[in-house]
Design a protein around this motif. Sequence first.
Motif, PDB file in Angstrom:
ATOM      1  N   LEU A  18       0.830  -1.212   0.000  1.00 22.96           N
ATOM      2  CA  LEU A  18       0.000   0.000   0.000  1.00 22.96           C
ATOM      3  C   LEU A  18       0.860   1.256   0.000  1.00 22.96           C
ATOM      4  O   LEU A  18       1.836   1.366   0.742  1.00 22.96           O
ATOM      5  CB  LEU A  18      -0.912   0.016   1.219  1.00 22.96           C
ATOM      6  N   ILE A  19       0.525   2.212  -0.841  1.00 29.60           N
ATOM      7  CA  ILE A  19       1.214   3.499  -0.843  1.00 29.60           C
ATOM      8  C   ILE A  19       0.730   4.302   0.356  1.00 29.60           C
ATOM      9  O   ILE A  19      -0.475   4.556   0.488  1.00 29.60           O
ATOM     10  CB  ILE A  19       0.944   4.269  -2.144  1.00 29.60           C
ATOM     11  N   PRO A  20       1.611   4.703   1.264  1.00 29.73           N
ATOM     12  CA  PRO A  20       1.178   5.386   2.486  1.00 29.73           C
ATOM     13  C   PRO A  20       0.391   6.656   2.185  1.00 29.73           C
ATOM     14  O   PRO A  20       0.824   7.502   1.403  1.00 29.73           O
ATOM     15  CB  PRO A  20       2.497   5.709   3.201  1.00 29.73           C
ATOM     16  N   GLY A  21      -0.752   6.776   2.814  1.00 26.01           N
ATOM     17  CA  GLY A  21      -1.532   8.004   2.731  1.00 26.01           C
ATOM     18  C   GLY A  21      -2.427   8.134   1.522  1.00 26.01           C
ATOM     19  O   GLY A  21      -3.187   9.098   1.428  1.00 26.01           O
ATOM     20  N   VAL A  22      -2.380   7.210   0.569  1.00 31.05           N
ATOM     21  CA  VAL A  22      -3.187   7.307  -0.647  1.00 31.05           C
ATOM     22  C   VAL A  22      -4.504   6.585  -0.418  1.00 31.05           C
ATOM     23  O   VAL A  22      -4.547   5.362  -0.345  1.00 31.05           O
ATOM     24  CB  VAL A  22      -2.452   6.714  -1.863  1.00 31.05           C
ATOM     25  N   GLY A  23      -5.590   7.339  -0.267  1.00 21.61           N
ATOM     26  CA  GLY A  23      -6.901   6.754  -0.057  1.00 21.61           C
ATOM     27  C   GLY A  23      -7.634   6.577  -1.366  1.00 21.61           C
ATOM     28  O   GLY A  23      -8.514   7.368  -1.712  1.00 21.61           O
ATOM     29  N   ALA A  24      -7.271   5.544  -2.135  1.00 26.17           N
ATOM     30  CA  ALA A  24      -7.881   5.290  -3.443  1.00 26.17           C
ATOM     31  C   ALA A  24      -8.139   3.797  -3.596  1.00 26.17           C
ATOM     32  O   ALA A  24      -7.364   2.965  -3.115  1.00 26.17           O
ATOM     33  CB  ALA A  24      -6.966   5.787  -4.570  1.00 26.17           C
ATOM     34  N   ILE A 245      -1.290  30.139   0.161  1.00 27.81           N
ATOM     35  CA  ILE A 245      -1.152  29.871  -1.265  1.00 27.81           C
ATOM     36  C   ILE A 245      -2.045  28.688  -1.616  1.00 27.81           C
ATOM     37  O   ILE A 245      -2.410  27.886  -0.763  1.00 27.81           O
ATOM     38  CB  ILE A 245       0.316  29.575  -1.645  1.00 27.81           C
ATOM     39  N   MET A 246      -2.399  28.578  -2.874  1.00 27.35           N
ATOM     40  CA  MET A 246      -3.252  27.495  -3.333  1.00 27.35           C
ATOM     41  C   MET A 246      -2.406  26.243  -3.546  1.00 27.35           C
ATOM     42  O   MET A 246      -1.397  26.263  -4.246  1.00 27.35           O
ATOM     43  CB  MET A 246      -3.939  27.893  -4.641  1.00 27.35           C
ATOM     44  N   VAL A 247      -2.825  25.127  -2.922  1.00 27.93           N
ATOM     45  CA  VAL A 247      -2.150  23.841  -3.074  1.00 27.93           C
ATOM     46  C   VAL A 247      -3.187  22.835  -3.551  1.00 27.93           C
ATOM     47  O   VAL A 247      -4.240  22.683  -2.920  1.00 27.93           O
ATOM     48  CB  VAL A 247      -1.522  23.359  -1.751  1.00 27.93           C
ATOM     49  N   CYS A 248      -2.907  22.154  -4.658  1.00 31.62           N
ATOM     50  CA  CYS A 248      -3.834  21.195  -5.253  1.00 31.62           C
ATOM     51  C   CYS A 248      -3.126  19.856  -5.419  1.00 31.62           C
ATOM     52  O   CYS A 248      -2.016  19.800  -5.965  1.00 31.62           O
ATOM     53  CB  CYS A 248      -4.332  21.681  -6.615  1.00 31.62           C
ATOM     54  N   VAL A 249      -3.762  18.778  -4.949  1.00 28.52           N
ATOM     55  CA  VAL A 249      -3.182  17.442  -5.010  1.00 28.52           C
ATOM     56  C   VAL A 249      -4.229  16.455  -5.506  1.00 28.52           C
ATOM     57  O   VAL A 249      -5.411  16.785  -5.643  1.00 28.52           O
ATOM     58  CB  VAL A 249      -2.645  16.996  -3.627  1.00 28.52           C
ATOM     59  N   HIS A 250      -3.784  15.241  -5.766  1.00 30.68           N
ATOM     60  CA  HIS A 250      -4.683  14.146  -6.133  1.00 30.68           C
ATOM     61  C   HIS A 250      -5.696  13.948  -5.009  1.00 30.68           C
ATOM     62  O   HIS A 250      -5.349  14.028  -3.824  1.00 30.68           O
ATOM     63  CB  HIS A 250      -3.862  12.875  -6.351  1.00 30.68           C
ATOM     64  N   PRO A 251      -6.972  13.694  -5.342  1.00 29.40           N
ATOM     65  CA  PRO A 251      -7.984  13.570  -4.275  1.00 29.40           C
ATOM     66  C   PRO A 251      -7.679  12.463  -3.275  1.00 29.40           C
ATOM     67  O   PRO A 251      -8.138  12.528  -2.129  1.00 29.40           O
ATOM     68  CB  PRO A 251      -9.279  13.284  -5.049  1.00 29.40           C
ATOM     69  N   GLY A 252      -6.907  11.460  -3.676  1.00 27.57           N
ATOM     70  CA  GLY A 252      -6.544  10.419  -2.728  1.00 27.57           C
ATOM     71  C   GLY A 252      -5.480  10.844  -1.742  1.00 27.57           C
ATOM     72  O   GLY A 252      -5.184  10.108  -0.790  1.00 27.57           O
ATOM     73  N   MET A 253      -4.884  12.033  -1.939  1.00 32.69           N
ATOM     74  CA  MET A 253      -3.838  12.532  -1.048  1.00 32.69           C
ATOM     75  C   MET A 253      -4.242  13.839  -0.380  1.00 32.69           C
ATOM     76  O   MET A 253      -3.385  14.641   0.017  1.00 32.69           O
ATOM     77  CB  MET A 253      -2.532  12.746  -1.827  1.00 32.69           C
ATOM     78  N   ARG A 254      -5.539  14.062  -0.264  1.00 31.85           N
ATOM     79  CA  ARG A 254      -6.004  15.336   0.293  1.00 31.85           C
ATOM     80  C   ARG A 254      -5.588  15.538   1.746  1.00 31.85           C
ATOM     81  O   ARG A 254      -5.522  16.676   2.224  1.00 31.85           O
ATOM     82  CB  ARG A 254      -7.530  15.422   0.181  1.00 31.85           C
ATOM     83  N   ASP A 255      -5.278  14.461   2.443  1.00 33.67           N
ATOM     84  CA  ASP A 255      -4.852  14.598   3.841  1.00 33.67           C
ATOM     85  C   ASP A 255      -3.514  15.314   3.966  1.00 33.67           C
ATOM     86  O   ASP A 255      -3.172  15.794   5.051  1.00 33.67           O
ATOM     87  CB  ASP A 255      -4.749  13.215   4.493  1.00 33.67           C
ATOM     88  N   GLY A 256      -2.749  15.383   2.891  1.00 31.72           N
ATOM     89  CA  GLY A 256      -1.442  16.039   2.952  1.00 31.72           C
ATOM     90  C   GLY A 256      -1.468  17.520   2.636  1.00 31.72           C
ATOM     91  O   GLY A 256      -0.409  18.164   2.643  1.00 31.72           O
ATOM     92  N   LEU A 257      -2.648  18.086   2.380  1.00 33.17           N
ATOM     93  CA  LEU A 257      -2.723  19.503   2.009  1.00 33.17           C
ATOM     94  C   LEU A 257      -2.188  20.452   3.084  1.00 33.17           C
ATOM     95  O   LEU A 257      -1.396  21.343   2.769  1.00 33.17           O
ATOM     96  CB  LEU A 257      -4.172  19.863   1.659  1.00 33.17           C
ATOM     97  N   PRO A 258      -2.582  20.321   4.357  1.00 37.53           N
ATOM     98  CA  PRO A 258      -2.077  21.278   5.354  1.00 37.53           C
ATOM     99  C   PRO A 258      -0.562  21.255   5.482  1.00 37.53           C
ATOM    100  O   PRO A 258       0.083  22.317   5.572  1.00 37.53           O
ATOM    101  CB  PRO A 258      -2.761  20.829   6.652  1.00 37.53           C
ATOM    102  N   GLU A 259       0.030  20.074   5.488  1.00 34.96           N
ATOM    103  CA  GLU A 259       1.482  19.987   5.662  1.00 34.96           C
ATOM    104  C   GLU A 259       2.222  20.544   4.440  1.00 34.96           C
ATOM    105  O   GLU A 259       3.262  21.192   4.577  1.00 34.96           O
ATOM    106  CB  GLU A 259       1.882  18.537   5.911  1.00 34.96           C
TER     107      GLU A 259
END
Length: 465
Positions: A18-24, A245-259
């Motif tokens: 499993l890729i850590p943190g990827v909710g897909a 600033i605007m930060v955009c990531v894959h929806p499966g990695m949205r938990d990493g946005l604040p960091e």
Amino acid sequence: MAAAVLLVLGLAAAWSVLIPGVGAWENTVVAMIGSLRLTGPVSAAFAAWVAVRRRRESGRWLPTTWRAVRTPLAVAAVPAVAFAATALVLAVRTILGEQSGRLPPSGLFMGMAGLALYVTVGWVIGWLLPWTITPVIAGLGCYGLFTWLAQSGTWADRLAPATREPYDPFQGLSTSAFADQTFWLLGISAVLLLGWAAVVTRRSLALAGALLAVLAAAAGMARLLNEPRTVTAQRVVYSCEEWPIMVCVHPGMRDGLPELGSAFVRIASRLAGTPGEFSRLEQRPRREDAPLPPGSVPIHVDDLSSGFADQAAAEFVEGLAPRCAGTTAQGYRDIVVAWLAGRPLPGGPLAEHQYAAAWFAGLTDTQRRDWLRTHYDRFAGCRLQSGDFGGQVPQVAQPAAPLPAGGYPGAGGLGAGGTGTGGTAPAGPAPQASALYGTPGGAPTAAGAPPLPRTAPAGRTAPDR
């Protein structure tokens, strides 16, 4: 007992894939298929063990085709049940989290077909070699064979019960490729099983079934080999967060946005007003070089393991300027990169780098930003020289005034960020730095470079240079 052992092994192996943190959902399916590298050889060893016992009990020949294939089919049901239980556990984990994407059932069917091939190979080996050590040989042999096929990098890697390459969240999974692979795996499993049944029963019906299975396996192989190696990247609806600033990531990695936002806001402030200025970060796959709108820059995040944001920030800063060929130019580049990344300024391999680091440490963040604005092209092109950092400090025979703690102006309370919160001084001495460089607001500029802004005391005017 075998089902329980395979369940535990399957969960452990899938969790490591499993890729850590990827909710897909695709991440779950890839982990299930990846668990076959461990559960498959164990299933083959289990099938070989049962085959050895069966061969010793029934002898060399069996009376009917059904009686011949009944036991290996029952053996195959054991790892299939363990595989289904492992998939159920991982599916519950995915549902409880914020999952994205969709579940491709063809991937799970391919995993089942792969287990059937492992069991069939183990059964045939166990029947042909009814020795006590045969289960170990079958397990190790299957592990070595299918691992080599999966990692060969040739057309043969498509024949192994594994994904073709590391999973990319932006690329997704090909359901048609999974279907073709399932067709091939079931076909070759039927060829081995019915061919073995034709030998041990001497029945023409089993032989005819084996010949039909050869045609099915050949058709599946042909479809596999005609599948394109590269899969077109799927359209992704980004998950974004703006602060500041605007930060955009894959929806499966949205938990990493604040960091990610916290790691890049300091870099964005230091690049403000320079050609490298940005206001939007967008996660992109490493193999894609599609253009971005003005003010947006790409970042690469492979997973959300510990330190992922700092790693992405360091990779981004390193990409602002290429590695320089010469030692001298590389030392000056490292000074600027360290400041942008928030690391202590390096002393560098040469004395002139130590002087440059001491001069640069004596500036405030505002002055460094102004300096980078006028020297950005030289920084990005590996053309920085000693003159860009105030020139090399000459040797002075007179005794120098004592320096503050740290060995250069501002070192007692000025770190790489220039905020007076401490830091590590660059390696090497900076003689006469205090007397020659003066205060940070009065740092000399290089010959030909515009003077850095400074504020004069109230009621006085700063003298012209």
